[in-house]
Motif scaffolding. Structure first.
Motif, PDB file in Angstrom:
ATOM      1  N   PRO A 228       0.915  -7.720 -13.910  1.00 11.79           N
ATOM      2  CA  PRO A 228       0.097  -6.525 -14.162  1.00 11.79           C
ATOM      3  C   PRO A 228      -1.181  -6.484 -13.323  1.00 11.79           C
ATOM      4  CG  PRO A 228       1.005  -7.345 -16.213  1.00 11.79           C
ATOM      5  CD  PRO A 228       1.283  -8.390 -15.178  1.00 11.79           C
ATOM      6  N   PRO A 229      -1.967  -7.577 -13.230  1.00  9.54           N
ATOM      7  CA  PRO A 229      -3.151  -7.506 -12.369  1.00  9.54           C
ATOM      8  C   PRO A 229      -2.819  -7.366 -10.888  1.00  9.54           C
ATOM      9  CG  PRO A 229      -2.925  -9.701 -13.341  1.00  9.54           C
ATOM     10  CD  PRO A 229      -1.955  -8.812 -14.050  1.00  9.54           C
ATOM     11  N   ARG A 230      -1.664  -7.868 -10.457  1.00 11.86           N
ATOM     12  CA  ARG A 230      -1.255  -7.628  -9.071  1.00 11.86           C
ATOM     13  C   ARG A 230      -1.070  -6.136  -8.830  1.00 11.86           C
ATOM     14  NH1 ARG A 230       2.600  -6.221  -5.805  1.00 11.86           N
ATOM     15  NH2 ARG A 230       3.970  -5.699  -7.533  1.00 11.86           N
ATOM     16  N   LEU A 231      -0.478  -5.437  -9.795  1.00  9.88           N
ATOM     17  CA  LEU A 231      -0.303  -3.995  -9.669  1.00  9.88           C
ATOM     18  C   LEU A 231      -1.642  -3.268  -9.638  1.00  9.88           C
ATOM     19  CD1 LEU A 231       2.722  -3.481 -12.101  1.00  9.88           C
ATOM     20  CD2 LEU A 231       2.762  -3.342  -9.597  1.00  9.88           C
TER      21      LEU A 231
ATOM     22  N   PRO B  74       0.799  -1.224   0.000  1.00  7.06           N
ATOM     23  CA  PRO B  74       0.000   0.000   0.000  1.00  7.06           C
ATOM     24  C   PRO B  74       0.833   1.276   0.000  1.00  7.06           C
ATOM     25  CG  PRO B  74      -0.074  -1.071   2.144  1.00  7.06           C
ATOM     26  CD  PRO B  74       0.584  -2.036   1.212  1.00  7.06           C
ATOM     27  N   ASP B  75       2.046   1.237   0.573  1.00  6.42           N
ATOM     28  CA  ASP B  75       2.880   2.443   0.589  1.00  6.42           C
ATOM     29  C   ASP B  75       3.282   2.859  -0.823  1.00  6.42           C
ATOM     30  OD1 ASP B  75       2.735   2.511   3.334  1.00  6.42           O
ATOM     31  OD2 ASP B  75       4.688   1.562   3.652  1.00  6.42           O
ATOM     32  N   ALA B  76       3.583   1.882  -1.675  1.00  3.82           N
ATOM     33  CA  ALA B  76       3.936   2.208  -3.058  1.00  3.82           C
ATOM     34  C   ALA B  76       2.755   2.831  -3.775  1.00  3.82           C
ATOM     35  CB  ALA B  76       4.392   0.943  -3.781  1.00  3.82           C
ATOM     36  N   ALA B  77       1.565   2.275  -3.548  1.00  2.75           N
ATOM     37  CA  ALA B  77       0.370   2.830  -4.183  1.00  2.75           C
ATOM     38  C   ALA B  77       0.093   4.242  -3.696  1.00  2.75           C
ATOM     39  CB  ALA B  77      -0.825   1.919  -3.902  1.00  2.75           C
TER      40      ALA B  77
ATOM     41  N   GLY C  18     -10.885   0.067 -18.417  1.00  7.79           N
ATOM     42  CA  GLY C  18     -10.361   0.707 -19.617  1.00  7.79           C
ATOM     43  C   GLY C  18     -10.204   2.201 -19.463  1.00  7.79           C
ATOM     44  N   VAL C  19     -11.172   2.836 -18.798  1.00 11.27           N
ATOM     45  CA  VAL C  19     -11.085   4.282 -18.558  1.00 11.27           C
ATOM     46  C   VAL C  19      -9.858   4.596 -17.715  1.00 11.27           C
ATOM     47  CG1 VAL C  19     -12.190   6.227 -17.386  1.00 11.27           C
ATOM     48  CG2 VAL C  19     -13.552   4.710 -18.838  1.00 11.27           C
ATOM     49  N   SER C  20      -9.611   3.808 -16.696  1.00 15.11           N
ATOM     50  CA  SER C  20      -8.452   4.051 -15.831  1.00 15.11           C
ATOM     51  C   SER C  20      -7.142   3.866 -16.579  1.00 15.11           C
ATOM     52  CB  SER C  20      -8.511   3.115 -14.621  1.00 15.11           C
ATOM     53  OG  SER C  20      -7.430   3.351 -13.748  1.00 15.11           O
TER      54      SER C  20
ATOM     55  N   GLY D 181      -6.679   1.864  -9.937  1.00 11.37           N
ATOM     56  CA  GLY D 181      -6.054   0.598 -10.298  1.00 11.37           C
ATOM     57  C   GLY D 181      -5.275   0.649 -11.592  1.00 11.37           C
ATOM     58  N   GLY D 182      -5.973   0.862 -12.706  1.00 10.08           N
ATOM     59  CA  GLY D 182      -5.313   0.830 -14.005  1.00 10.08           C
ATOM     60  C   GLY D 182      -4.268   1.909 -14.181  1.00 10.08           C
TER      61      GLY D 182
END
Length: 336
Positions: free
Chosen positions: A173-176, A10-13, A99-101, A58-59
């Motif tokens: 990628p989905p983990r990110l 969470p810190d990276a995010a 897709g928007v993200s 997310g995206g």
């Protein structure tokens, strides 16, 4: 099933997302409800970062992290990533909001995006995506069809595949994307620590399960008070519910649901790994129940869709006692 032990940071995010244009914590509304004295908390994601859904965190975050590559996750400035992003194209399938993200993240960093939408996705998302500079491709009848088309598109060397679902051999990628969602749980934790108003029950709707998995991961990781966690799906797309019963990931079949952003017949591997160990219950709601829940939320001045109201629909069916304090996340705004 593949064992993909992994962690979310969470810190990276938080470091990256707080630099993002229009970032601000979304509100938690304490509202009256029709369940006697049961309290209800609503985390309102309907205007997250002016994109209209929780997927905004997310995206876009995943785009930035993929541009970063193996660079240090600390003290990275978004503005420093643009030089490395300009020659990149991000490809994904979407039921709309992911897709928007991705498109918004690509546009901000100077990259390109190509988004595959099935024929079931409302045309409003084409308008949103084209405004963000994305190339939009109608691909197949169902969400699963569009995922297959996006995989093939990226496999031909046309760009970086950035899905929000995961499967054996495809997890980073989905983990990110899920890591980006952790900021939602952190916003809620900080609010509850300040006011002491911790929920006893949490209802989390799921499509492929990325949000439900990320929020559940963070609740079990660092919330001081541990609630009962209930995962909610359309009864036409119970991929997590049925996978739990089977003990392994399975695809499900069914007609289209009016919960379009949740109408996924295959769950994410990473989400299933978390939820199978850390969630307490898996339930389904009908299209009619979700539609009625959306109308009830509109009466609380929270405009959403059946997808966004699915957690509320499950809450209304749960019949909690007067000592309960329930939390739902309204995941998207109304779609015209």
């Amino acid at each position: 099933m593949e064992n993909t032990t992994f962690a979310l940071c969470p810190d990276a995010a938080t470091n990256l997302l707080k630099q993002w244009p229009n970032y601000a914590p979304t509100p938690i509304r304490r509202v009256a409800n029709s369940m006697g004295n049961t309290k209800l908390l609503i985390k309102d994601e309907t205007n997250r970062m002016r994109q209209g859904s929780f997927k905004a965190v997310g995206g876009g975050y995943a785009v930035a992290r993929l541009v970063m590559g193996r660079a240090s996750k600390s003290k990275v400035m978004l503005s420093d990533l643009r030089e490395n992003a300009c020659d990149k194209t991000f490809i994904c399938a979407s039921a709309g909001n992911h897709g928007v993200s991705v498109a918004a993240g690509a546009q901000y960093l100077g990259a390109s995006s190509r988004i595959h939408l099935s024929k079931r996705v409302p045309s409003e998302f084409i308008t949103r995506l084209t405004r963000l500079g994305a190339k939009v491709i109608r691909s197949g009848e169902t969400y699963e069809d569009s995922v297959s088309c996006a995989i093939e598109d990226a496999a031909q060397g046309n760009g970086i595949h950035l899905a929000d679902g995961s499967w054996p051999g495809y997890t980073e990628p989905p983990r990110l994307v899920m890591e980006g969602y952790t900021i939602i749980a952190e916003e809620m934790r900080l609010d509850f620590e300040q006011c002491g108003d911790w929920p006893s029950h949490v209802f989390l709707q799921a499509g492929v399960g990325g949000l439900a998995g990320a929020i559940t991961y963070m609740i079990r990781k660092n919330w001081a008070v541990q609630p009962h966690i209930c995962v909610v799906e359309p009864d036409f797309a119970p991929c997590l519910h049925d996978s739990m019963k089977a003990g392994y990931l399975i695809d499900v079949q069914g007609p289209a649901s009016n919960m379009g952003r949740l109408d996924c017949k295959t769950a994410s591997l990473l989400a299933f790994e978390i939820l199978s160990q850390k969630a307490d219950a898996f339930v389904t709601v009908s299209d009619q129940q979700a539609q009625l829940a959306a109308k009830a939320l509109a009466a609380q001045s929270v405009a959403t869709t059946p997808s966004g109201a699915a957690g509320y629909a499950a809450f209304l069916q749960a019949k909690l006692d007067e000592n309960s304090n329930a939390l739902i996340i309204v995941t998207e705004g109304a779609i015209t």
